[in-house]
Design an enzyme around this catalytic site. Structure first.
Site, mmCIF file in Angstrom:
data_model
loop_
_atom_site.group_PDB
_atom_site.id
_atom_site.type_symbol
_atom_site.label_atom_id
_atom_site.label_comp_id
_atom_site.label_asym_id
_atom_site.label_seq_id
_atom_site.Cartn_x
_atom_site.Cartn_y
_atom_site.Cartn_z
ATOM 1 N N LYS A 151 -40.763 -10.326 -37.813
ATOM 2 C CA LYS A 151 -39.912 -11.455 -37.463
ATOM 3 C C LYS A 151 -40.563 -12.961 -38.118
ATOM 4 O O LYS A 151 -39.782 -13.541 -38.593
ATOM 5 C CB LYS A 151 -40.008 -11.690 -35.965
ATOM 6 C CG LYS A 151 -39.176 -10.811 -35.111
ATOM 7 C CD LYS A 151 -39.421 -10.922 -33.624
ATOM 8 C CE LYS A 151 -38.473 -10.053 -32.892
ATOM 9 N NZ LYS A 151 -38.857 -9.974 -31.165
ATOM 10 N N LYS B 203 -30.024 0.340 -37.011
ATOM 11 C CA LYS B 203 -29.526 0.382 -35.708
ATOM 12 C C LYS B 203 -28.377 -0.375 -35.295
ATOM 13 O O LYS B 203 -28.175 -1.308 -35.834
ATOM 14 C CB LYS B 203 -30.765 0.035 -34.895
ATOM 15 C CG LYS B 203 -31.470 1.189 -34.180
ATOM 16 C CD LYS B 203 -32.775 0.760 -33.441
ATOM 17 C CE LYS B 203 -32.317 0.231 -32.186
ATOM 18 N NZ LYS B 203 -33.481 0.076 -31.395
ATOM 19 N N LYS C 175 -26.509 -6.138 -31.649
ATOM 20 C CA LYS C 175 -25.634 -7.022 -31.179
ATOM 21 C C LYS C 175 -25.319 -8.317 -32.288
ATOM 22 O O LYS C 175 -24.593 -9.054 -32.043
ATOM 23 C CB LYS C 175 -26.073 -7.779 -30.002
ATOM 24 C CG LYS C 175 -27.702 -8.003 -29.707
ATOM 25 C CD LYS C 175 -27.974 -8.065 -28.260
ATOM 26 C CE LYS C 175 -29.333 -8.083 -27.923
ATOM 27 N NZ LYS C 175 -29.802 -7.836 -26.482
#
Ligand code: TRP
Length: 344
Positions: free
Chosen positions: A119, A201, A204
């Site tokens: 991140k 993966k 969203k």
């Protein structure tokens, strides 16, 4: 919770960040397992909104997504009569315990967490201290409720290892106050991959609109996404363990149908990719349409969702308060209450 035949049932705690609409990967990889765990365990399912703000969030969107998260849990089959459903920021104790645990956490260990490094490496990302502290807050979530089992995906395994390290270190210093949690890994299909790129993966926030099947997708959207799904350059519907699109679709089929992959292969031995995808879409629609219907119904009644959260908070708060009390005594915080065990 906690009642029953006197035999202690394992306590389960887990949650999913309320940052967008729930998708097929969340359902097959996580929530479906949670629903099943309600049979044999005392479960707490929460919405970690305090984790969500470790990256910038629009306040109104966060509120909306948190309520939608509750609706999704319920629509998928989480039963508020059996399990506690609550919002992290609505139960006092998560941040309190995170502080104390953080004081027992080597900063280097946090800097080495892979999710933090990923991140923090995003170009232009705001890297708040909360991002570094994220795993400590997660450890607090788990240890606050004396959770025995924590269902988590692969990407959260390292955080659970840290939680176990912290519990061990804390107990070594202060005595046996924290319960050692175990990871709980569900059977098959814990990783649903993108329909457009089986190397990543299902997510969203995927930029490709066809990559992710959301719980709110219409029948037509679901069909369109499966029809457009990438397969491989071969012709057979076989799982070669190669991480191909076909392997992903077979795993999704197997998870939705509750059949071993080998059975699905057999059934589609002579099918074309097109026919296989159509049947997969039918199956996905059969599973998802009732959930979608329930989700939209629940969303029409936010007061009901708030009542569910109030009940969940009432179940969770006494457990959390008791743990914070125990921890505060262990580290030597002075108590004012006469009932405490303060010795001067
Ligand atoms: N970090 C988890 C995720 O993004 C969410 C989470 C926060 C969690 N606290 C937790 C999961 C405690 C299990 C237990 O998926």
């Amino acid at each position: 919770m906690g009642q029953g035949n006197g035999k202690k049932r394992p306590r389960v705690l887990t949650g999913m960040q309320p940052t967008a609409v729930v998708h097929l990967g969340n359902f097959l990889g996580a929530i479906r397992t949670w629903v099943a765990l309600q049979e044999d365990c005392d479960c707490l399912f929460f919405l970690p909104d305090m984790h969500a703000i470790t990256v910038p969030q629009d306040p109104n969107e966060l509120r909306t997504n948190t309520l939608a998260g509750v609706a999704a849990y319920l629509a998928c089959g989480i039963d508020p009569d059996r399990s506690a459903i609550f919002v992290q920021s609505q139960v006092w104790g998560h941040a309190e315990l995170a502080w104390t645990l953080g004081c027992h956490t080597p900063i280097g260990q946090l800097e080495r967490m892979t999710q933090f490094k990923d991140k923090a490496a995003r170009p232009g990302a705001f890297i708040g201290a909360g991002l570094l502290y994220y795993p400590v807050l997660m450890a607090a979530d788990i240890l606050l409720y004396d959770a025995d089992r924590v269902p988590v995906g692969d990407d959260q395994r390292q955080h659970l290892e840290l939680t176990r390290d912290l519990a061990e270190r804390f107990n070594a210093i202060h005595g046996p106050v924290l319960t050692m949690p175990e990871p709980y890994v569900a059977g098959n299909c814990s990783r649903v991959m993108s329909l457009q790129n089986p190397a990543v993966k299902m997510s969203k926030s995927d930029g490709n609109g066809l990559a992710t099947v959301f719980l709110t997708d219409s029948d037509e959207q679901i069909r369109k996404k499966f029809r457009a799904a990438v397969t491989d350059s071969k012709k057979e519907i076989r799982h070669r363990g190669d991480g191909s699109g076909v392997a992903n679709l077979l795993e999704i089929f197997s998870a939705l149908a509750g059949l071993p992959v080998a059975d699905v292969e057999k059934r589609h031995e002579t099918s074309s990719y097109g026919a296989f995808k159509d049947e997969l879409a039918d199956l996905a629609i059969a599973v998802l349409a009732p959930i979608r219907k329930k989700f939209f119904e629940l969303q029409k009644n936010p007061d009901h969702l708030l009542q569910v959260l109030e009940r969940g908070r009432e179940m969770a708060q006494p457990i959390a308060s008791a743990t914070v009390g125990r921890i505060n005594r262990a580290v030597g915080f002075l108590e004012l209450s006469k009932g405490g065990e303060t010795k001067l």
